[in-house]
Design a protein around this motif. Sequence first.
Motif, mmCIF file in Angstrom:
data_model
loop_
_atom_site.group_PDB
_atom_site.id
_atom_site.type_symbol
_atom_site.label_atom_id
_atom_site.label_comp_id
_atom_site.label_asym_id
_atom_site.label_seq_id
_atom_site.Cartn_x
_atom_site.Cartn_y
_atom_site.Cartn_z
ATOM 1 N N SER A 65 0.834 -1.194 0.000
ATOM 2 C CA SER A 65 0.000 0.000 0.000
ATOM 3 C C SER A 65 0.874 1.251 0.000
ATOM 4 O O SER A 65 1.956 1.254 0.605
ATOM 5 C CB SER A 65 -0.879 -0.020 1.244
ATOM 6 O OG SER A 65 -1.475 1.230 1.453
ATOM 7 N N PRO A 66 0.446 2.335 -0.643
ATOM 8 C CA PRO A 66 1.222 3.574 -0.567
ATOM 9 C C PRO A 66 1.402 4.061 0.873
ATOM 10 O O PRO A 66 2.424 4.662 1.203
ATOM 11 C CB PRO A 66 0.395 4.570 -1.387
ATOM 12 C CG PRO A 66 -0.379 3.728 -2.330
ATOM 13 C CD PRO A 66 -0.665 2.459 -1.593
ATOM 14 N N LYS A 67 0.436 3.775 1.732
ATOM 15 C CA LYS A 67 0.561 4.160 3.142
ATOM 16 C C LYS A 67 1.686 3.397 3.827
ATOM 17 O O LYS A 67 2.310 3.901 4.759
ATOM 18 C CB LYS A 67 -0.761 3.947 3.869
ATOM 19 C CG LYS A 67 -1.836 4.887 3.388
ATOM 20 C CD LYS A 67 -3.145 4.633 4.086
ATOM 21 C CE LYS A 67 -4.217 5.546 3.511
ATOM 22 N NZ LYS A 67 -5.521 5.273 4.087
ATOM 23 N N THR A 68 1.966 2.198 3.359
ATOM 24 C CA THR A 68 3.095 1.436 3.894
ATOM 25 C C THR A 68 4.411 2.130 3.572
ATOM 26 O O THR A 68 5.319 2.176 4.404
ATOM 27 C CB THR A 68 3.088 0.010 3.321
ATOM 28 O OG1 THR A 68 1.825 -0.590 3.587
ATOM 29 C CG2 THR A 68 4.194 -0.834 3.908
ATOM 30 N N TYR A 69 4.512 2.686 2.373
ATOM 31 C CA TYR A 69 5.713 3.432 2.000
ATOM 32 C C TYR A 69 5.874 4.681 2.854
ATOM 33 O O TYR A 69 6.981 5.034 3.248
ATOM 34 C CB TYR A 69 5.670 3.808 0.513
ATOM 35 C CG TYR A 69 5.963 2.650 -0.405
ATOM 36 C CD1 TYR A 69 7.249 2.378 -0.819
ATOM 37 C CD2 TYR A 69 4.949 1.811 -0.851
ATOM 38 C CE1 TYR A 69 7.533 1.314 -1.653
ATOM 39 C CE2 TYR A 69 5.215 0.741 -1.691
ATOM 40 C CZ TYR A 69 6.505 0.503 -2.081
ATOM 41 O OH TYR A 69 6.787 -0.557 -2.900
ATOM 42 N N ILE A 70 4.749 5.345 3.145
ATOM 43 C CA ILE A 70 4.808 6.529 4.002
ATOM 44 C C ILE A 70 5.308 6.146 5.394
ATOM 45 O O ILE A 70 6.209 6.777 5.946
ATOM 46 C CB ILE A 70 3.431 7.215 4.085
ATOM 47 C CG1 ILE A 70 3.032 7.780 2.723
ATOM 48 C CG2 ILE A 70 3.438 8.317 5.135
ATOM 49 C CD1 ILE A 70 1.601 8.290 2.663
ATOM 50 N N GLY A 71 4.736 5.095 5.960
ATOM 51 C CA GLY A 71 5.148 4.647 7.296
ATOM 52 C C GLY A 71 6.595 4.195 7.343
ATOM 53 O O GLY A 71 7.337 4.544 8.263
ATOM 54 N N ALA A 72 7.005 3.441 6.332
ATOM 55 C CA ALA A 72 8.393 2.979 6.294
ATOM 56 C C ALA A 72 9.355 4.151 6.155
ATOM 57 O O ALA A 72 10.410 4.182 6.800
ATOM 58 C CB ALA A 72 8.591 1.999 5.143
ATOM 59 N N GLY A 73 8.989 5.139 5.361
ATOM 60 C CA GLY A 73 9.846 6.305 5.187
ATOM 61 C C GLY A 73 9.986 7.113 6.465
ATOM 62 O O GLY A 73 11.078 7.589 6.798
ATOM 63 N N ILE A 74 8.892 7.261 7.207
ATOM 64 C CA ILE A 74 8.957 7.985 8.480
ATOM 65 C C ILE A 74 9.843 7.246 9.469
ATOM 66 O O ILE A 74 10.665 7.857 10.165
ATOM 67 C CB ILE A 74 7.542 8.221 9.039
ATOM 68 C CG1 ILE A 74 6.805 9.242 8.174
ATOM 69 C CG2 ILE A 74 7.587 8.682 10.484
ATOM 70 C CD1 ILE A 74 5.342 9.406 8.506
ATOM 71 N N VAL A 75 9.706 5.929 9.526
ATOM 72 C CA VAL A 75 10.533 5.138 10.438
ATOM 73 C C VAL A 75 12.010 5.246 10.069
ATOM 74 O O VAL A 75 12.869 5.441 10.939
ATOM 75 C CB VAL A 75 10.067 3.660 10.461
ATOM 76 C CG1 VAL A 75 11.069 2.764 11.148
ATOM 77 C CG2 VAL A 75 8.706 3.543 11.120
#
Length: 130
Positions: A65-75
């Motif tokens: 999911s694109p939201k997974t990329y957002i979360g991974a990038g923040i981490v």
Amino acid sequence: MNSMILRATSRLILPAALIFSIYVLLRGHNEPGGGFIGGLIAAAGIAVHTIPRGRLSLIRLLRASPKTYIGAGIVVALLSGLPALLMQQPYLTHQWPFEVALGTTLIFDIGVFLVVIGAVLSFLFYYLEE
């Protein structure tokens, strides 16, 4: 959109955009560029590739999911500040363990790269809903 020209040219645009985005990402902390601009270039290439093919093409291409990329990038961006804390310096003080330009700045830029890709593609994801 069912454009044969866009469908044919996007096969060439996607790899070129991804390679150029990685180049911009890697040179970003020494010259203009970085994670934000590299992420925009990658997301634009993916968008040009998926618009004539539809939402299923985007799902297959991303594999998450694109939201997974957002979360991974923040981490990843948050973790780039931990080496400074371990060395008893202020958070996000960048560390350069090697003499070449590899350090926590690049890790932070990779996090920003992932966040930008996820944010732009989450918009595209909802735009392509049927």
